[in-house]
Design a protein around this motif. Structure first.
Motif, PDB file in Angstrom:
ATOM      1  N   ARG A   2       0.837  -1.216   0.000  1.00 41.43           N
ATOM      2  CA  ARG A   2       0.000   0.000   0.000  1.00 41.43           C
ATOM      3  C   ARG A   2       0.866   1.259   0.000  1.00 41.43           C
ATOM      4  NH1 ARG A   2      -3.776  -3.953   3.237  1.00 41.43           N
ATOM      5  NH2 ARG A   2      -5.208  -4.397   1.535  1.00 41.43           N
ATOM      6  N   MET A   3       2.048   1.191   0.612  1.00 38.00           N
ATOM      7  CA  MET A   3       2.989   2.317   0.491  1.00 38.00           C
ATOM      8  C   MET A   3       3.339   2.516  -0.984  1.00 38.00           C
ATOM      9  SD  MET A   3       5.570   1.534   3.699  1.00 38.00           S
ATOM     10  CE  MET A   3       6.672   2.940   3.592  1.00 38.00           C
ATOM     11  N   ALA A   4       3.623   1.409  -1.666  1.00 44.94           N
ATOM     12  CA  ALA A   4       4.002   1.497  -3.087  1.00 44.94           C
ATOM     13  C   ALA A   4       2.864   2.099  -3.916  1.00 44.94           C
ATOM     14  CB  ALA A   4       4.370   0.104  -3.609  1.00 44.94           C
ATOM     15  N   LEU A   5       1.652   1.655  -3.669  1.00 46.63           N
ATOM     16  CA  LEU A   5       0.513   2.150  -4.464  1.00 46.63           C
ATOM     17  C   LEU A   5       0.242   3.627  -4.200  1.00 46.63           C
ATOM     18  CD1 LEU A   5      -1.830  -0.943  -4.082  1.00 46.63           C
ATOM     19  CD2 LEU A   5      -0.733  -0.177  -6.196  1.00 46.63           C
ATOM     20  N   LEU A   6       0.292   4.039  -2.936  1.00 49.46           N
ATOM     21  CA  LEU A   6       0.067   5.458  -2.620  1.00 49.46           C
ATOM     22  C   LEU A   6       1.139   6.312  -3.283  1.00 49.46           C
ATOM     23  CD1 LEU A   6      -0.944   5.209   1.170  1.00 49.46           C
ATOM     24  CD2 LEU A   6      -2.450   5.668  -0.788  1.00 49.46           C
ATOM     25  N   TYR A   7       2.377   5.811  -3.232  1.00 43.36           N
ATOM     26  CA  TYR A   7       3.486   6.544  -3.841  1.00 43.36           C
ATOM     27  C   TYR A   7       3.284   6.677  -5.360  1.00 43.36           C
ATOM     28  CZ  TYR A   7       8.159   7.959  -5.082  1.00 43.36           C
ATOM     29  OH  TYR A   7       9.218   8.657  -5.585  1.00 43.36           O
ATOM     30  N   LEU A   8       2.921   5.571  -5.996  1.00 41.70           N
ATOM     31  CA  LEU A   8       2.734   5.597  -7.459  1.00 41.70           C
ATOM     32  C   LEU A   8       1.603   6.541  -7.850  1.00 41.70           C
ATOM     33  CD1 LEU A   8       3.189   1.802  -8.203  1.00 41.70           C
ATOM     34  CD2 LEU A   8       4.649   3.640  -9.056  1.00 41.70           C
ATOM     35  N   LEU A   9       0.494   6.500  -7.111  1.00 40.89           N
ATOM     36  CA  LEU A   9      -0.643   7.374  -7.444  1.00 40.89           C
ATOM     37  C   LEU A   9      -0.280   8.839  -7.276  1.00 40.89           C
ATOM     38  CD1 LEU A   9      -3.652   5.465  -5.840  1.00 40.89           C
ATOM     39  CD2 LEU A   9      -3.188   5.777  -8.277  1.00 40.89           C
ATOM     40  N   CYS A  10       0.375   9.159  -6.153  1.00 37.81           N
ATOM     41  CA  CYS A  10       0.678  10.570  -5.875  1.00 37.81           C
ATOM     42  C   CYS A  10       1.726  11.111  -6.850  1.00 37.81           C
ATOM     43  CB  CYS A  10       1.168  10.741  -4.430  1.00 37.81           C
ATOM     44  SG  CYS A  10      -0.166  10.542  -3.244  1.00 37.81           S
ATOM     45  N   THR A  11       2.716  10.304  -7.200  1.00 35.48           N
ATOM     46  CA  THR A  11       3.735  10.808  -8.114  1.00 35.48           C
ATOM     47  C   THR A  11       3.207  10.855  -9.543  1.00 35.48           C
ATOM     48  OG1 THR A  11       4.697   8.611  -8.158  1.00 35.48           O
ATOM     49  CG2 THR A  11       5.755  10.213  -6.724  1.00 35.48           C
TER      50      THR A  11
END
Ligand code: CP
Length: 338
Positions: free
Chosen positions: A323-332
């Motif tokens: 979920r850290m990875a997904l939040l990071y990908l969405l925000c960037t």
């Protein structure tokens, strides 16, 4: 059992520029194998962050994430909150109970209200299939993550399950997983099917005929190239487990059953419980997964749930990393394509 050691990958930073085509995370049917690889690779780096003494990184400073849950949750809600906070985002939790939903506010009005607070990512769990898709249609400044919609999909759970399988098995191509239990009502099983089939895994669905997803399986053999053409169905758990590399047990979702779909709990346990005796039919060291929450003593015996083959607690830890990875990908991605 082949074990894969974590690779020494660098700490994720705002410079990470993997091609990421998704503004929202709705289900894995929209994910290519490359998209799945991108998430798994970044989640591996995030897991290394989780293993540090100081776990917090500044990657999402200034971003706001709202979790909006219209159904109970422990793992998904807490892990999204943890994931956002470890990336230094501001995380606000909203539960339908105690909110203006109880005064009759519509879902769309609630969603627009949350977007109007300048929220970057909305993590939505809802009892109705399709609610996150409705959210994605209405919200133009906020990314939507499906945290479980009715019996339809739970894509972030599937990604953490795949991450866990990959950590232990290496490549999933040609490996066998048995998914057993109440598959008809399982959004976890549906999302996993998309991901596991795309990565070449042999998937065997097992359970009482009344709890198999015939809506999903009917017609798959007749349709050339249907993504689920290779999915197998077996009602005998002993047969299904022969030589399996992994087994995923699922809870009986009584809250979603309109009528009694099993003759008795006793019969269900006798025929479909994953227990120590049955597990001997699988490959030595076969992995045992469960998305949780478990009803120990029903779909899984306590000995198996907490035994040497169980990776159930690892799934929870991996849920934070994924979920850290997904939040990071969405925000960037939002920053690259405002
Ligand atoms: N697996 C899962 O969705 O668990 P929670 O309902 O506790 O979030």
């Amino acid at each position: 059992m082949q074990s894969v050691k974590a690779k020494a990958t660098p700490t994720p930073s705002p410079g990470f520029t993997a091609p990421w085509p998704h503004r929202h995370i709705l289900d894995l049917d929209a994910f290519s194998p490359q998209d799945i690889e991108t998430v798994l690779s970044l989640a591996q780096s995030m897991k290394q962050v989780l293993q540090r003494e100081v776990k917090k990184v500044p990657s999402l400073r200034g971003k706001t994430i709202i979790t909006c849950f219209h159904e109970p949750s422990t793992r998904t809600r807490i892990s999204f909150e943890t994931a956002g906070k470890l990336l230094s985002a501001d995380v606000i939790n909203m539960q339908a109970t105690g909110s203006s939903v109880e005064k009759g506010e519509s879902l769309v009005d609630t969603l627009l209200t949350l977007q109007a607070t300048a929220c970057d990512v909305l993590v939505l769990r809802h009892p109705h299939a399709g609610a996150p898709y409705l959210a994605a249609r209405w919200l133009h400044r906020t990314s939507v993550v499906n945290a479980g919609d009715g019996t339809h999909a739970h894509p972030t759970q599937a990604l953490l399950d795949i991450f866990t399988l990959r950590e232990h098995l290496g490549t999933l191509e040609g490996r066998t997983i048995v998914i057993v239990g109440d598959i008809a009502h399982s959004r976890v099983a549906r999302s996993n099917l998309w991901g596991l089939v795309r990565l070449g895994m042999r998937v065997v669905l097992c359970g009482p005929p009344t709890l198999l997803p015939w809506d999903l399986l009917n017609g798959r053999k007749e349709t050339p190239g249907h993504p689920f053409a290779t999915v197998e169905v077996e009602t005998d758990l002993d047969k299904a487990l022969e030589g399996a590399d992994a087994v995923m047990a699922l809870r009986l979702q009584k809250e979603r059953m309109q009528t009694g779909l099993i003759p008795s709990l006793r019969e269900y346990i006798a025929l479909w419980q994953v227990n120590e005796h049955r597990l001997t039919r699988a490959r030595p060291g076969a992995l045992v997964l469960h998305p949780g929450p478990m009803n120990e003593g029903v779909e899984i015996s306590p000995g198996v749930a907490h035994g040497a083959s169980s990776v159930i607690q690892e799934q929870v830890t991996n849920g934070v990393a994924v979920r850290m990875a997904l939040l990071y990908l969405l925000c960037t991605a939002q920053e690259r394509h405002p």
